[in-house]
Structure formats: C-alpha cells, structure tokens
Design a protein around this motif. Sequence first.
Motif, short mmCIF file in Angstrom:
data_model
loop_
_atom_site.label_atom_id
_atom_site.label_comp_id
_atom_site.label_asym_id
_atom_site.label_seq_id
_atom_site.Cartn_x
_atom_site.Cartn_y
_atom_site.Cartn_z
N SER A 187 34.15 47.13 37.57
CA SER A 187 34.39 46.07 36.58
C SER A 187 33.39 46.11 35.43
O SER A 187 33.75 45.83 34.28
CB SER A 187 34.34 44.70 37.26
OG SER A 187 33.09 44.50 37.90
N LYS A 188 32.14 46.49 35.72
CA LYS A 188 31.13 46.53 34.66
C LYS A 188 31.46 47.62 33.65
O LYS A 188 31.38 47.41 32.43
CB LYS A 188 29.75 46.77 35.27
CG LYS A 188 28.63 46.72 34.25
CD LYS A 188 27.26 46.88 34.91
CE LYS A 188 26.15 46.83 33.87
NZ LYS A 188 24.81 46.99 34.49
N GLN A 221 37.16 40.54 37.45
CA GLN A 221 35.70 40.62 37.37
C GLN A 221 35.25 41.13 36.01
O GLN A 221 34.18 40.77 35.51
CB GLN A 221 35.17 41.53 38.48
CG GLN A 221 35.35 40.96 39.88
CD GLN A 221 35.04 41.98 40.96
OE1 GLN A 221 34.47 43.03 40.69
NE2 GLN A 221 35.43 41.67 42.19
N THR A 223 36.54 40.31 33.17
CA THR A 223 36.48 39.16 32.25
C THR A 223 35.19 38.37 32.43
O THR A 223 34.66 37.80 31.48
CB THR A 223 37.69 38.24 32.47
OG1 THR A 223 37.65 37.69 33.80
CG2 THR A 223 38.99 38.99 32.28
N THR A 224 34.68 38.33 33.67
CA THR A 224 33.41 37.65 33.92
C THR A 224 32.27 38.34 33.18
O THR A 224 31.42 37.70 32.57
CB THR A 224 33.10 37.61 35.43
OG1 THR A 224 34.19 36.98 36.13
CG2 THR A 224 31.81 36.85 35.71
N HIS A 225 32.26 39.69 33.21
CA HIS A 225 31.25 40.45 32.48
C HIS A 225 31.37 40.23 30.97
O HIS A 225 30.36 40.30 30.25
CB HIS A 225 31.36 41.93 32.79
CG HIS A 225 30.96 42.31 34.19
ND1 HIS A 225 29.68 42.15 34.66
CD2 HIS A 225 31.69 42.82 35.21
CE1 HIS A 225 29.61 42.55 35.92
NE2 HIS A 225 30.83 42.96 36.28
N GLY A 227 32.18 37.42 29.65
CA GLY A 227 31.82 36.04 29.34
C GLY A 227 32.93 35.04 29.47
O GLY A 227 32.79 33.88 29.08
N ASN A 229 35.87 32.81 31.76
CA ASN A 229 35.96 32.12 33.05
C ASN A 229 37.42 31.77 33.30
O ASN A 229 37.98 30.88 32.65
CB ASN A 229 35.10 30.86 33.05
CG ASN A 229 35.13 30.15 34.40
OD1 ASN A 229 35.66 30.69 35.38
ND2 ASN A 229 34.59 28.95 34.45
N LYS A 231 38.64 30.76 36.18
CA LYS A 231 38.80 29.79 37.26
C LYS A 231 39.03 28.40 36.69
O LYS A 231 38.49 28.03 35.65
CB LYS A 231 37.56 29.78 38.14
CG LYS A 231 37.32 31.09 38.89
CD LYS A 231 36.10 31.00 39.77
CE LYS A 231 35.88 32.30 40.52
NZ LYS A 231 34.67 32.24 41.39
#
Length: 245
Positions: A187-188, A221, A223-225, A227, A229, A231
């Motif tokens: 993911s990164k 994941q 999208t989390t990297h 920035g 969210n 959820k």
Amino acid sequence: MEIKELYVELRKLKEELAKVRNMSSVAGKLFENEKFNYSKPAKGRRYTDFMRNLSVNLSFYSQAGYEKLRTIFTLPSLTSIKNHLAKVGCASGILKNALAEIQRKINEGHLAEATPSLDGMAIKKGIHWESKLKKYFGFDEFPNVQTDGSDNKNGSVATEALVYYLVSLDGRWKTPVAYYFTNHVDSKRLAELTTEILVECANFGVTVTSHVFDGLPTNIQMTTHLGANLKLPDVLTTATNMAKK
C-alpha cells in the motif's frame, strides 16, 4: 498509339477517375494505396501515415482479422507494424507521451477534468528479450530483494500489470497513462505511485476530481497513506446502530 486506342485509354482513365471521386475519403485512400503499392515487392512498398495508423488500429482489434484483410488489400505486415510502434515511447512507468496528447486535446477545448482508475490485470508469466534496447522484460519492477544489474535478471517474474487509466468527465477522451509489471505492490508503494501520477497529471494540465479503484485491502490502505479516511465517523456509526434497533 493510334487515335482510336488513345481515345479508349482516355475513356478508361475518365471512368476510373469518376469512381475515385465518388468514393468516401477512406475508400479513396485505400484505392490510392493499392494503385501505388500493388505491383511493388514487399520491401519496396511505402505507406502514408494514414495507412500506417489504420493498420495499427485494425491489427489492435484482431490480428487474425488483420491477416485476412492482407489477403485482400496491400497492407503492412504485423512485423512492420511492430517495428513502427517500437519507435513510440511506451515503456512501463508514466506514459508522458500519452499525457502530452491529452494536454493537446485540452488546449483544443476539450474538458480538462478527469478521473484516474487503478486496477491490476493478470498477465501470462514470461520473459522477453528486446534486442534494440538490449534488455529483458517480464520481471517484477518492484522486487522484494535487491537485484544485481539494470535488467533485473535476479528479480521475480511479473504476474500482473498495474494499470492507471485516465477518463475525461465528458467521455471525449480516455487513455492509459501509466502501467507497471509486478507480482506484488504494498500500500505504501502504491500511494507513492499514485502521488507521482497525480503530480504529472497536474503538470500536463489535467484536473483530477476523483480516483476510482476496487475495494482490495491494499487499495484502502493506500488511501490512508494519502491522508484520506474512508471509515464512517463514530457518530454516524452510532446513529446507524440506533436506527436498526
């Protein structure tokens, strides 16, 4: 040549010219190509840009169908088409020539807003040696271990192509803008690739309004990297649960 024979020949030429004038633009160009190349040996034939582009498009849809057309019309061979396309910069990575073409369309008045799509496409494992570039193709571009040499001979063989596709919001243009051969991307790394592509889109005048991808955990994941969210906030989750009760 007697006058009578000359008259007959001129009449034939007049009828031929009338047929050409009544043809559509494409049919006329096919006719001119046949007239120019039909009696020439294979190595002595020359094709206009229109005929080469037409041949590339036809062979893309079906190579078997294209070979059938070659029994009717005088067209470039598949080897000739491959050699012609080898000059186009389409190595894996970001396709800046495709972005430049999109920029040209935007400058002509096409909509600049677009949506990139990300997906992995399964490919058949195999290694290919490109003699002109003196390089092997088919290896994972993101191997888990460091390899010796620039051709990744010690890397693992790729099992899929990671493709980024850009689509205009008005549907007037769409094209792949990047692809990578790989068998695994975390993911990164995926977030890094996506960021690079978004930056290049901005550099070429493309306004990205959203990003489309499927629900694989790696993509979420990513999208989390970046920035984001995805959820639901706790307040909405609590309200939903209360509504169900």
